[in-house]
Design a protein around this motif. Sequence first.
Motif, mmCIF file in Angstrom:
data_model
loop_
_atom_site.group_PDB
_atom_site.id
_atom_site.type_symbol
_atom_site.label_atom_id
_atom_site.label_comp_id
_atom_site.label_asym_id
_atom_site.label_seq_id
_atom_site.Cartn_x
_atom_site.Cartn_y
_atom_site.Cartn_z
ATOM 1 N N GLU A 151 33.108 -34.918 8.827
ATOM 2 C CA GLU A 151 34.166 -34.964 9.914
ATOM 3 C C GLU A 151 34.337 -36.362 10.847
ATOM 4 O OE1 GLU A 151 32.781 -31.948 13.022
ATOM 5 O OE2 GLU A 151 31.682 -30.937 11.384
ATOM 6 N N GLY A 152 35.543 -36.452 11.389
ATOM 7 C CA GLY A 152 35.872 -37.811 11.812
ATOM 8 C C GLY A 152 35.274 -37.925 13.375
ATOM 9 N N VAL A 153 35.067 -39.223 13.816
ATOM 10 C CA VAL A 153 34.534 -39.389 15.175
ATOM 11 C C VAL A 153 35.512 -40.357 15.929
ATOM 12 C CG1 VAL A 153 32.664 -40.511 16.576
ATOM 13 C CG2 VAL A 153 32.180 -39.442 14.324
ATOM 14 N N ASN A 154 35.892 -39.750 17.208
ATOM 15 C CA ASN A 154 37.079 -40.314 17.901
ATOM 16 C C ASN A 154 36.331 -40.828 19.191
ATOM 17 O OD1 ASN A 154 39.135 -41.120 19.561
ATOM 18 N ND2 ASN A 154 39.983 -39.148 19.650
ATOM 19 N N LEU A 155 36.209 -42.031 19.320
ATOM 20 C CA LEU A 155 35.652 -42.605 20.746
ATOM 21 C C LEU A 155 36.884 -43.295 21.315
ATOM 22 C CD1 LEU A 155 32.761 -44.728 18.854
ATOM 23 C CD2 LEU A 155 32.678 -42.346 20.112
ATOM 24 N N SER A 156 37.497 -42.525 22.268
ATOM 25 C CA SER A 156 38.421 -42.915 23.096
ATOM 26 C C SER A 156 38.437 -44.406 23.719
ATOM 27 C CB SER A 156 38.595 -41.840 24.434
ATOM 28 O OG SER A 156 39.901 -42.083 25.047
ATOM 29 N N GLY A 157 39.441 -45.113 23.506
ATOM 30 C CA GLY A 157 39.559 -46.381 24.245
ATOM 31 C C GLY A 157 38.722 -47.490 23.034
ATOM 32 N N PHE A 158 38.418 -46.815 22.035
ATOM 33 C CA PHE A 158 37.586 -47.904 21.057
ATOM 34 C C PHE A 158 38.276 -47.470 19.759
ATOM 35 C CE2 PHE A 158 34.345 -49.033 17.923
ATOM 36 C CZ PHE A 158 33.818 -50.455 18.346
ATOM 37 N N GLY A 159 38.283 -46.402 19.083
ATOM 38 C CA GLY A 159 38.839 -46.249 17.805
ATOM 39 C C GLY A 159 38.354 -44.859 17.231
ATOM 40 N N ASN A 160 39.031 -44.665 15.683
ATOM 41 C CA ASN A 160 38.532 -43.563 15.069
ATOM 42 C C ASN A 160 37.615 -43.889 14.095
ATOM 43 O OD1 ASN A 160 39.883 -41.746 16.933
ATOM 44 N ND2 ASN A 160 41.629 -42.115 15.936
ATOM 45 N N PHE A 161 36.764 -43.230 13.523
ATOM 46 C CA PHE A 161 36.073 -43.331 12.255
ATOM 47 C C PHE A 161 36.300 -42.075 11.469
ATOM 48 C CE2 PHE A 161 33.459 -45.971 15.381
ATOM 49 C CZ PHE A 161 33.160 -46.949 14.587
ATOM 50 N N THR A 162 36.780 -42.301 10.378
ATOM 51 C CA THR A 162 37.282 -41.197 9.548
ATOM 52 C C THR A 162 36.782 -41.156 8.068
ATOM 53 O OG1 THR A 162 39.601 -41.254 10.595
ATOM 54 C CG2 THR A 162 39.351 -40.049 8.650
ATOM 55 N N PRO A 163 36.010 -40.157 7.620
ATOM 56 C CA PRO A 163 35.471 -40.360 6.096
ATOM 57 C C PRO A 163 36.697 -40.008 5.200
ATOM 58 C CG PRO A 163 34.957 -38.249 7.322
ATOM 59 C CD PRO A 163 35.538 -38.961 8.329
ATOM 60 N N ARG A 164 36.570 -41.018 4.244
ATOM 61 C CA ARG A 164 38.049 -40.763 3.158
ATOM 62 C C ARG A 164 37.245 -40.420 1.956
ATOM 63 N NH1 ARG A 164 42.417 -44.803 5.483
ATOM 64 N NH2 ARG A 164 42.841 -43.539 7.444
ATOM 65 N N ASP A 165 37.957 -39.695 0.913
ATOM 66 C CA ASP A 165 37.311 -39.744 -0.509
ATOM 67 C C ASP A 165 38.454 -40.664 -1.149
ATOM 68 O OD1 ASP A 165 35.191 -37.795 -0.200
ATOM 69 O OD2 ASP A 165 36.912 -36.317 -0.072
#
Length: 111
Positions: free
Chosen positions: A55-69
């Motif tokens: 699952e992705g992680v959204n830190l509002s005002g900072f950015g998004n971490f997204t797992p990708r294959d």
Amino acid sequence: MMSLLPSTAWLFDMTITKRKLTHYLSDTMALTARECAALVDTLFDTIRLTLAAGEGVNLSGFGNFTPRDKRARPGRNPKNGKPVEIKARRVVAFRASPLLKKMTMAKEPLT
């Protein structure tokens, strides 16, 4: 403009470590250093576990971490030039928020 928070000059001289983040939190919050360390550890553990679950992680005002294959693809050994196959793997991509992009483009650090 005068800030009520302690000086953040230490943030700009080198990499921010978990220890520095813990000390900064204990200086600015009404928490002990031990409580701040637990808070920082829990935050990063939660981010790691969420990404590991796909699952992705959204830190509002900072950015998004997204797992990708990433798929397997042909590559080349830089030492000897022989072709090799780069295995399929999962990576984490980061996309900065517009606010973070704006702050990093500033000529002087924003405090």
